[in-house]
Design an enzyme around this catalytic site. Structure first.
Site, PDB file in Angstrom:
ATOM      1  N   HIS A  64      46.110 -29.904   2.493  1.00 41.18           N
ATOM      2  CA  HIS A  64      47.363 -30.541   2.901  1.00 41.18           C
ATOM      3  C   HIS A  64      47.341 -30.808   4.402  1.00 41.18           C
ATOM      4  O   HIS A  64      46.602 -30.159   5.158  1.00 41.18           O
ATOM      5  CB  HIS A  64      48.548 -29.637   2.569  1.00 41.18           C
ATOM      6  CG  HIS A  64      48.808 -29.509   1.113  1.00 41.18           C
ATOM      7  ND1 HIS A  64      49.981 -28.978   0.613  1.00 41.18           N
ATOM      8  CD2 HIS A  64      48.065 -29.834   0.020  1.00 41.18           C
ATOM      9  CE1 HIS A  64      49.948 -28.977  -0.705  1.00 41.18           C
ATOM     10  NE2 HIS A  64      48.787 -29.495  -1.087  1.00 41.18           N
ATOM     11  N   GLU A  66      49.434 -30.034   6.721  1.00 36.50           N
ATOM     12  CA  GLU A  66      49.774 -28.854   7.524  1.00 36.50           C
ATOM     13  C   GLU A  66      48.585 -27.909   7.649  1.00 36.50           C
ATOM     14  O   GLU A  66      48.322 -27.362   8.729  1.00 36.50           O
ATOM     15  CB  GLU A  66      50.944 -28.078   6.899  1.00 36.50           C
ATOM     16  CG  GLU A  66      52.215 -28.883   6.754  1.00 36.50           C
ATOM     17  CD  GLU A  66      52.383 -29.518   5.373  1.00 36.50           C
ATOM     18  OE1 GLU A  66      53.519 -29.540   4.884  1.00 36.50           O
ATOM     19  OE2 GLU A  66      51.378 -29.978   4.802  1.00 36.50           O
ATOM     20  N   CYS A  94      55.340 -27.482   1.461  1.00 37.79           N
ATOM     21  CA  CYS A  94      55.347 -26.824   0.155  1.00 37.79           C
ATOM     22  C   CYS A  94      55.306 -25.308   0.381  1.00 37.79           C
ATOM     23  O   CYS A  94      55.201 -24.838   1.513  1.00 37.79           O
ATOM     24  CB  CYS A  94      54.147 -27.272  -0.678  1.00 37.79           C
ATOM     25  SG  CYS A  94      52.557 -26.659  -0.053  1.00 37.79           S
ATOM     26  N   CYS A  97      52.088 -24.167   2.270  1.00 36.65           N
ATOM     27  CA  CYS A  97      52.075 -24.484   3.699  1.00 36.65           C
ATOM     28  C   CYS A  97      53.127 -23.682   4.459  1.00 36.65           C
ATOM     29  O   CYS A  97      52.887 -23.255   5.593  1.00 36.65           O
ATOM     30  CB  CYS A  97      52.261 -25.979   3.898  1.00 36.65           C
ATOM     31  SG  CYS A  97      50.862 -26.941   3.258  1.00 36.65           S
TER      32      CYS A  97
END
Length: 156
Positions: A64, A66, A94, A97
Site C-alpha cells: 500500500h 502508506e 486501512c 496501514c
C-alpha cells in the site's frame, strides 16, 4: 489519540500543499492501473518519503502507499520511529496501514477522503497510536473523485 476535523486554520495551507503532493503520487498509481492512493511523509516541513500503491506491480497485498512511505521514511531517518512526522494520504488508511502507523508512532495522520468500506475507523479509531493526531477531509473532493474515476473505468 486526538481526532480533529479539517478546520485548523494554522495548518490549512501546508496540509493542502502536502495533500496535493500526495495526489500526485495517487496519479502515478492511477497511470500504472493501481488503485490510486498516494502517500507522503513530512518531517519539519520537508517531504522525506513518497509512496503510491504498488500491489499489482509487486504482486504484494501489503504494498500500500502508506507502507511504501513508512519504509522510505524509516530508511531516510535511520530508525523505525516517526514521532515527529506527518503522514499525508489521499484515502483513509486501512486497518493494516493504521496499525503500521501505531508501531511507527507517527505524530500526525492527515487524510483526504474516508473509506467507509475498508478504512480503519470502520473498525476502531483506537488503532492509531494514542499520541497521534488524525485530521480528515483535506482536499476530500479531489481525493474521492480520483478513486471514483478509477473504479468507473474498471466497470466499463
Amino acid at each position: 489519540m486526538k481526532y480533529i476535523n479539517f478546520e485548523d486554520i494554522n495548518d490549512t495551507v501546508s496540509d493542502e500543499f502536502f495533500m496535493r503532493e500526495a495526489l500526485k503520487e495517487a496519479a502515478i498509481a492511477f497511470d500504472k492501473d493501481e488503485v490510486p492512493i498516494g502517500a507522503l511523509i513530512v518531517h519539519n516541513g520537508k517531504i522525506i518519503a513518497r509512496g503510491h500503491n504498488l500491489t499489482e506491480t509487486l504482486n504484494d497485498v501489503t504494498a500500500h502507499a502508506e507502507m511504501q512511505a513508512f519504509t522510505a521514511a524509516a530508511n531516510y531517518i535511520g530508525g523505525k520511529y516517526l514521532k515527529d512526522c506527518t503522514l499525508y494520504v489521499t484515502i483513509e488508511p486501512c486497518v493494516m496501514c493504521a496499525g503500521a502507523s501505531y508501531w511507527s508512532q507517527i505524530k500526525r495522520i492527515v487524510f483526504g477522503a474516508q473509506d467507509l468500506k475498508r478504512g480503519y475507523t470502520a473498525v476502531s479509531k483506537k488503532i492509531t497510536h494514542p499520541k497521534t493526531t488524525v485530521i480528515s477531509g483535506v482536499l476530500e473532493p479531489e481525493c474521492r473523485e480520483l478513486m471514483q474515476r478509477f473504479f468507473q473505468m474498471k466497470r466499463l
